[in-house]
Design a protein around this motif. Structure first.
Motif, PDB file in Angstrom:
ATOM      1  N   LEU A  17      25.530  84.818 -29.006  1.00 44.63           N
ATOM      2  CA  LEU A  17      26.401  85.983 -28.926  1.00 44.63           C
ATOM      3  C   LEU A  17      27.811  85.726 -29.454  1.00 44.63           C
ATOM      4  N   ILE A  18      28.142  84.463 -29.722  1.00 43.10           N
ATOM      5  CA  ILE A  18      29.486  84.117 -30.188  1.00 43.10           C
ATOM      6  C   ILE A  18      29.561  84.323 -31.698  1.00 43.10           C
ATOM      7  N   GLU A  19      30.352  85.292 -32.082  1.00 43.89           N
ATOM      8  CA  GLU A  19      30.502  85.599 -33.508  1.00 43.89           C
ATOM      9  C   GLU A  19      31.252  84.472 -34.215  1.00 43.89           C
ATOM     10  N   GLY A  20      30.736  84.037 -35.341  1.00 43.50           N
ATOM     11  CA  GLY A  20      31.388  83.018 -36.149  1.00 43.50           C
ATOM     12  C   GLY A  20      31.241  81.594 -35.633  1.00 43.50           C
ATOM     13  N   ILE A  21      30.350  81.379 -34.682  1.00 47.26           N
ATOM     14  CA  ILE A  21      30.160  80.025 -34.147  1.00 47.26           C
ATOM     15  C   ILE A  21      29.621  79.118 -35.243  1.00 47.26           C
ATOM     16  N   GLY A  22      30.046  77.849 -35.220  1.00 43.12           N
ATOM     17  CA  GLY A  22      29.612  76.883 -36.219  1.00 43.12           C
ATOM     18  C   GLY A  22      28.648  75.864 -35.651  1.00 43.12           C
ATOM     19  N   GLU A  23      28.144  75.032 -36.532  1.00 45.27           N
ATOM     20  CA  GLU A  23      27.151  74.040 -36.119  1.00 45.27           C
ATOM     21  C   GLU A  23      27.742  73.001 -35.156  1.00 45.27           C
ATOM     22  N   VAL A  24      29.000  72.636 -35.348  1.00 50.89           N
ATOM     23  CA  VAL A  24      29.630  71.654 -34.447  1.00 50.89           C
ATOM     24  C   VAL A  24      29.659  72.193 -33.021  1.00 50.89           C
ATOM     25  N   GLU A  25      30.063  73.442 -32.873  1.00 55.49           N
ATOM     26  CA  GLU A  25      30.094  74.045 -31.540  1.00 55.49           C
ATOM     27  C   GLU A  25      28.687  74.169 -30.963  1.00 55.49           C
ATOM     28  N   CYS A  26      27.727  74.497 -31.808  1.00 51.72           N
ATOM     29  CA  CYS A  26      26.341  74.614 -31.348  1.00 51.72           C
ATOM     30  C   CYS A  26      25.807  73.270 -30.863  1.00 51.72           C
ATOM     31  N   ARG A  27      26.161  72.203 -31.548  1.00 52.99           N
ATOM     32  CA  ARG A  27      25.720  70.866 -31.112  1.00 52.99           C
ATOM     33  C   ARG A  27      26.317  70.515 -29.747  1.00 52.99           C
ATOM     34  N   SER A  28      27.563  70.860 -29.540  1.00 53.41           N
ATOM     35  CA  SER A  28      28.208  70.612 -28.254  1.00 53.41           C
ATOM     36  C   SER A  28      27.530  71.415 -27.144  1.00 53.41           C
ATOM     37  N   ILE A  29      27.234  72.665 -27.422  1.00 50.53           N
ATOM     38  CA  ILE A  29      26.538  73.515 -26.456  1.00 50.53           C
ATOM     39  C   ILE A  29      25.141  72.960 -26.178  1.00 50.53           C
ATOM     40  N   PHE A  30      24.475  72.463 -27.215  1.00 53.66           N
ATOM     41  CA  PHE A  30      23.141  71.887 -27.050  1.00 53.66           C
ATOM     42  C   PHE A  30      23.180  70.694 -26.086  1.00 53.66           C
ATOM     43  N   VAL A  31      24.169  69.837 -26.239  1.00 61.94           N
ATOM     44  CA  VAL A  31      24.296  68.680 -25.335  1.00 61.94           C
ATOM     45  C   VAL A  31      24.520  69.168 -23.905  1.00 61.94           C
ATOM     46  N   ASP A  32      25.406  70.148 -23.719  1.00 65.90           N
ATOM     47  CA  ASP A  32      25.622  70.709 -22.384  1.00 65.90           C
ATOM     48  C   ASP A  32      24.335  71.288 -21.819  1.00 65.90           C
ATOM     49  N   TRP A  33      23.572  71.984 -22.661  1.00 65.71           N
ATOM     50  CA  TRP A  33      22.292  72.545 -22.228  1.00 65.71           C
ATOM     51  C   TRP A  33      21.353  71.433 -21.767  1.00 65.71           C
ATOM     52  N   ALA A  34      21.226  70.386 -22.582  1.00 68.91           N
ATOM     53  CA  ALA A  34      20.307  69.293 -22.256  1.00 68.91           C
ATOM     54  C   ALA A  34      20.695  68.632 -20.932  1.00 68.91           C
ATOM     55  N   LEU A  35      21.978  68.471 -20.707  1.00 70.95           N
ATOM     56  CA  LEU A  35      22.444  67.857 -19.460  1.00 70.95           C
ATOM     57  C   LEU A  35      22.263  68.769 -18.258  1.00 70.95           C
ATOM     58  N   SER A  36      22.163  70.066 -18.478  1.00 68.47           N
ATOM     59  CA  SER A  36      22.014  71.006 -17.370  1.00 68.47           C
ATOM     60  C   SER A  36      20.563  71.192 -16.938  1.00 68.47           C
ATOM     61  N   LEU A  37      19.618  70.672 -17.720  1.00 68.05           N
ATOM     62  CA  LEU A  37      18.205  70.823 -17.359  1.00 68.05           C
ATOM     63  C   LEU A  37      17.866  69.961 -16.150  1.00 68.05           C
ATOM     64  N   PRO A  38      17.118  70.487 -15.202  1.00 68.09           N
ATOM     65  CA  PRO A  38      16.634  69.651 -14.102  1.00 68.09           C
ATOM     66  C   PRO A  38      15.765  68.522 -14.647  1.00 68.09           C
ATOM     67  N   ALA A  39      15.764  67.396 -13.982  1.00 61.44           N
ATOM     68  CA  ALA A  39      15.046  66.206 -14.452  1.00 61.44           C
ATOM     69  C   ALA A  39      13.562  66.473 -14.670  1.00 61.44           C
ATOM     70  N   GLU A  40      12.976  67.353 -13.879  1.00 60.60           N
ATOM     71  CA  GLU A  40      11.537  67.606 -13.996  1.00 60.60           C
ATOM     72  C   GLU A  40      11.177  68.563 -15.135  1.00 60.60           C
ATOM     73  N   THR A  41      12.163  69.125 -15.798  1.00 51.96           N
ATOM     74  CA  THR A  41      11.912  70.072 -16.890  1.00 51.96           C
ATOM     75  C   THR A  41      11.444  69.349 -18.145  1.00 51.96           C
ATOM     76  N   ASP A  42      10.401  69.861 -18.762  1.00 51.56           N
ATOM     77  CA  ASP A  42       9.915  69.350 -20.042  1.00 51.56           C
ATOM     78  C   ASP A  42      10.804  69.957 -21.120  1.00 51.56           C
ATOM     79  N   SER A  43      11.729  69.164 -21.629  1.00 50.37           N
ATOM     80  CA  SER A  43      12.715  69.687 -22.577  1.00 50.37           C
ATOM     81  C   SER A  43      12.064  70.184 -23.868  1.00 50.37           C
ATOM     82  N   ALA A  44      11.002  69.537 -24.312  1.00 45.98           N
ATOM     83  CA  ALA A  44      10.322  69.989 -25.531  1.00 45.98           C
ATOM     84  C   ALA A  44       9.723  71.379 -25.325  1.00 45.98           C
ATOM     85  N   GLN A  45       9.118  71.596 -24.173  1.00 41.96           N
ATOM     86  CA  GLN A  45       8.544  72.917 -23.883  1.00 41.96           C
ATOM     87  C   GLN A  45       9.658  73.950 -23.768  1.00 41.96           C
ATOM     88  N   ALA A  46      10.760  73.598 -23.117  1.00 40.85           N
ATOM     89  CA  ALA A  46      11.893  74.525 -23.007  1.00 40.85           C
ATOM     90  C   ALA A  46      12.435  74.871 -24.388  1.00 40.85           C
TER      91      ALA A  46
END
Length: 93
Positions: A17-46
């Motif tokens: 939803l963020i207009e004009g977002i770049g790949e650098v910001e997306c990578r940072s958000i991706f890391v935050d997302w990965a760290l927010s997943l519960p340990a039992e979550t299959d990240s590949a399936q998510a």
């Protein structure tokens, strides 16, 4: 804003939803997302669910590229480091 089990903090959804977002910001958000997943979550399936939900409708979005790369990269099994990495199974250091 609350997400679901595949995007607990709705970070991926919000990135689209963020207009004009770049790949650098997306990578940072991706890391935050990965760290927010519960340990039992299959990240590949998510990631597969998130790609179907967000990347397929918006294939040119930078987050779509990041999600696909995240699925393609080999994953490390289990956590490493921290206290658990220093203590063996018998509780000895």
């Amino acid at each position: 804003m609350k997400g679901d089990g595949n995007d607990p903090k709705a970070l991926i959804r919000e990135a689209y939803l963020i207009e004009g977002i770049g790949e650098v910001e997306c990578r940072s958000i991706f890391v935050d997302w990965a760290l927010s997943l519960p340990a039992e979550t299959d990240s590949a399936q998510a990631l597969r669910v998130l790609i179907a939900r967000h990347a397929e409708p918006a294939p040119d979005h930078p987050m779509s590229r990041v999600l696909r790369e995240g699925l393609a990269e080999p994953r490390i099994k289990g956590r490493r480091g921290g206290r658990d990495g220093r203590i063996n199974r018998n509780g000895a250091r």
